[in-house]
Design a protein around this motif. Structure first.
Motif, PDB file in Angstrom:
ATOM      1  N   LYS A 198       0.871  -1.177   0.000  1.00  0.00           N
ATOM      2  CA  LYS A 198       0.000   0.000   0.000  1.00  0.00           C
ATOM      3  C   LYS A 198       0.905   1.224   0.000  1.00  0.00           C
ATOM      4  N   VAL A 204       6.029   9.681   0.202  1.00  0.00           N
ATOM      5  CA  VAL A 204       5.057   8.602   0.069  1.00  0.00           C
ATOM      6  C   VAL A 204       5.360   7.559   1.145  1.00  0.00           C
ATOM      7  N   GLU A 205       4.343   7.207   1.915  1.00  0.00           N
ATOM      8  CA  GLU A 205       4.475   6.163   2.933  1.00  0.00           C
ATOM      9  C   GLU A 205       4.099   4.827   2.296  1.00  0.00           C
ATOM     10  N   CYS A 206       5.055   3.897   2.258  1.00  0.00           N
ATOM     11  CA  CYS A 206       4.832   2.559   1.714  1.00  0.00           C
ATOM     12  C   CYS A 206       4.764   1.576   2.875  1.00  0.00           C
ATOM     13  N   LYS A 220       0.793   5.474   0.105  1.00  0.00           N
ATOM     14  CA  LYS A 220      -0.078   6.612   0.404  1.00  0.00           C
ATOM     15  C   LYS A 220       0.763   7.878   0.435  1.00  0.00           C
ATOM     16  N   ASN A 255       7.527  -1.011   6.574  1.00  0.00           N
ATOM     17  CA  ASN A 255       7.100   0.278   6.046  1.00  0.00           C
ATOM     18  C   ASN A 255       8.314   1.181   5.898  1.00  0.00           C
TER      19      ASN A 255
END
Length: 163
Positions: free
Chosen positions: A103, A112-114, A105, A148
């Motif tokens: 995901k 961008v946070e993965c 975002k 993450n």
């Protein structure tokens, strides 16, 4: 004529391959250059290069992925020049891990946070680019052992992510 080296797979497991290198000639060998190739997904080919000194060699390559095809290529550095390439293929044993569920975002215009799911105590590679061609040929990338990561990107671009 310089012959190609002989690559012999000595053994393999879920996460490693052991192989030997030798030449079938009396030409003095100073070392070998070995490339190990594998493909993740259908978008990204990875490579690890080993520079090996000496005439005969047994090498073990670790931190590999279970049930993954690997191609090993090698050439010898000799007193008369480089030899032709030699190739072998091997598939590691075991069961290939399931692909992580990614995901991504946007936090703001440049971050961008993965986050993803998957096994613990492994190294994940995060690849990102602005096109499929760039994702395959020369993506930005980073690695982590967590699930993450925040990736810094250029503003006003759309990105593709792969973990």
């Amino acid at each position: 004529v310089i012959p190609p080296p002989v690559i012999h797979i000595e053994s393999y497991s879920e996460d490693s391959i052991s192989f030997s290198l030798k030449m079938t000639t009396n030409i003095k060998v100073s070392g070998y250059v070995v490339n190990i190739y594998w493909t993740f997904d259908t978008h990204r080919q990875e490579k690890r290069t080993l520079i090996i000194e000496g005439e005969k060699s047994i090498q073990k390559v670790a931190n590999l992925t279970a049930h993954t095809p690997y191609e090993i290529s090698a050439w010898a550095k000799t007193e008369l020049g480089d030899s032709p390439l030699s190739f072998v293929h091997v598939v590691t044993s075991g069961t290939r891990p399931a692909s992580p569920s990614l995901k991504a975002k946007a936090i703001n215009q440049t971050a961008v946070e993965c986050s993803w799911t998957g096994p613990k105590n492994v190294v994940y590679g995060i690849f990102y680019a602005t096109s499929f061609l760039e994702l395959y040929r020369s993506p930005h990338n980073t690695t982590t052992t967590s699930h993450n990561i925040t990736v810094i990107v250029q503003r006003d671009e759309q990105y593709l992510f792969l973990v």
